[in-house]
Design an enzyme around this catalytic site. Sequence first.
Site, short mmCIF file in Angstrom:
data_model
loop_
_atom_site.label_atom_id
_atom_site.label_comp_id
_atom_site.label_asym_id
_atom_site.label_seq_id
_atom_site.Cartn_x
_atom_site.Cartn_y
_atom_site.Cartn_z
N HIS A 13 -1.87 -8.75 2.10
CA HIS A 13 -1.50 -7.48 2.75
C HIS A 13 -2.57 -7.12 3.77
O HIS A 13 -2.71 -7.80 4.77
CB HIS A 13 -1.33 -6.41 1.68
CG HIS A 13 -0.75 -5.12 2.17
ND1 HIS A 13 -0.09 -5.00 3.37
CD2 HIS A 13 -0.73 -3.86 1.62
CE1 HIS A 13 0.31 -3.76 3.54
NE2 HIS A 13 -0.06 -3.04 2.50
N ASP A 15 -1.84 -8.33 12.78
CA ASP A 15 -3.18 -8.79 12.39
C ASP A 15 -3.73 -9.85 13.32
O ASP A 15 -4.93 -10.12 13.32
CB ASP A 15 -3.14 -9.34 10.97
CG ASP A 15 -2.78 -8.29 9.94
OD1 ASP A 15 -3.33 -7.18 10.02
OD2 ASP A 15 -1.94 -8.57 9.07
N ARG A 38 3.36 -4.31 17.85
CA ARG A 38 1.99 -3.84 17.65
C ARG A 38 0.99 -4.88 18.17
O ARG A 38 -0.07 -4.53 18.70
CB ARG A 38 1.74 -3.55 16.17
CG ARG A 38 2.63 -2.44 15.63
CD ARG A 38 2.48 -2.30 14.12
NE ARG A 38 2.85 -3.53 13.43
CZ ARG A 38 2.67 -3.75 12.13
NH1 ARG A 38 2.12 -2.80 11.38
NH2 ARG A 38 3.05 -4.89 11.57
N HIS A 95 6.19 -12.93 9.46
CA HIS A 95 6.41 -11.57 9.00
C HIS A 95 7.63 -11.55 8.10
O HIS A 95 8.60 -12.29 8.32
CB HIS A 95 6.62 -10.61 10.18
CG HIS A 95 6.49 -9.17 9.82
ND1 HIS A 95 7.53 -8.45 9.26
CD2 HIS A 95 5.44 -8.31 9.90
CE1 HIS A 95 7.12 -7.22 9.05
NE2 HIS A 95 5.87 -7.10 9.41
N SER A 151 0.83 -1.22 0.00
CA SER A 151 0.00 0.00 0.00
C SER A 151 0.86 1.25 0.00
O SER A 151 0.56 2.22 -0.72
CB SER A 151 -0.96 -0.01 1.20
OG SER A 151 -0.25 -0.14 2.42
#
Length: 463
Positions: free
Chosen positions: A292, A397, A351, A342, A262
């Site tokens: 993504h 996520d 995160r 990752h 993105s």
Amino acid sequence: MPNLSHQWESVSLKEAYARNLPAQAERLKRFKSEFGSTVIGEVTVEQALGGMRGVTGLVWEGSVLDPEEGIKFRGLTIDEVRVSLGVAGEREPQPEALFWLLLTGQIPNEDQVAQLSRELAARGELPGHVETLLDTLPRDLHPMAQLSIAVTALEGESHFARAYLAGVPRGELWEHTYEDALNLIAKLPAIAGRIYHNVFGGAQGAQGQGTQGAFVLDPQADYSENLCRALGVQPDGETEDFHNLMRLYLTIHADHEGGNVSAHTTHLVGSALSSPYLSFAAGLDGLAGPLHGRANQEVLEWLLVLKGELVREGKTVTDREAIRQYLWRTLNSGKVVPGYGHAVLRKTDPRFLAQREFGRTRFPGDELYQLVSTVYEVAPQVLKEHGKTRNPYPNVDAHSGVLLTHYGLDQPSFYTVLFGISRCFGVMAQLITDRALGAPIERPKSLSTDRYIELATRHHNKL
């Protein structure tokens, strides 16, 4: 490291950026002149054939991804951002504050953040034609496609496009990019709220929404609160906690270096001097991909299936052995464990840990929260034994959907829209900088497979 002195405390974000710009441009000019011919790395055939992964070739000011410490925003870790930009014990950092940090490298004070919140609220009304367009889209069209369409439709509002057509000098185009960027960020809550209202019928009687899903932004509310109100998600007794979650969510998803799909797509399209609206719409189309941004949707869907199977088997969400067996069934069927692994990180994503801590302090007894925690206890060892995942630890996520679900935002197909809203802060900060520093059009060299084979063979024969 960011400037902590709050210099120019009375100035706006645009003024603060403009004051920094000459020194930044001169620094870049000197660096390019002195070190322009310096070799900074090499490219292997594997990298060329593997999607350019790990090839150092982009400039991205706002953030750098460290394999051990995770993402750093202008040198600050996630934990440091939560301390520096938040209000300890009261409020998570606001994405407006992070935008200021990403753009200027300085930490704003509370008055500057409040001023920026008010400015965004004042810019947030949608043009009538965009509202009409959204209301005519099919309800079964994925929310990300609707978001991309709406952002593209805002092109008619572009200050940058009009300035370019009017022949404004290149050195002044950043100011018009800035105006578009703030207008785009400001209008996303109303767009998201309208999509949510049209596709899912709103939630709990959306506050401030009329019969057609129109939404009036509250000038006294910050960006995240206005977004929550636009969606109509105001959970009883937990409204402020939900606003805080949205602040955290938007902040930690805002930027992740420039090489992800993105960010890179927005930068690439922007390098052709497309407007911020067209550039970001292209970035959203990349974010919508399952490799993504759509991963957060797939994680929650996977967790719900897992929970359903545990219930049918009479097991609890904390049954480590039952979850271990389910993980192996997932892997042995040729599928991956969503939310784990990752491309860069080699440890648990900070995160993920920030979201885990948020849930632990507010609803540790939530079943889905407990399920995520148990998977976290079991999955890394299973993935290590499986041996096909370089990083067996959870990424961002793996947790976000569970937290959103707790507060009533329980439509997985909408989660990537929130990701897109967040990512806009990071890519717009960089696009403004690209314009201000005169970044060139991006044009890497490509070769055919035959040519790569020829080059590799020639190199091998010389050894």
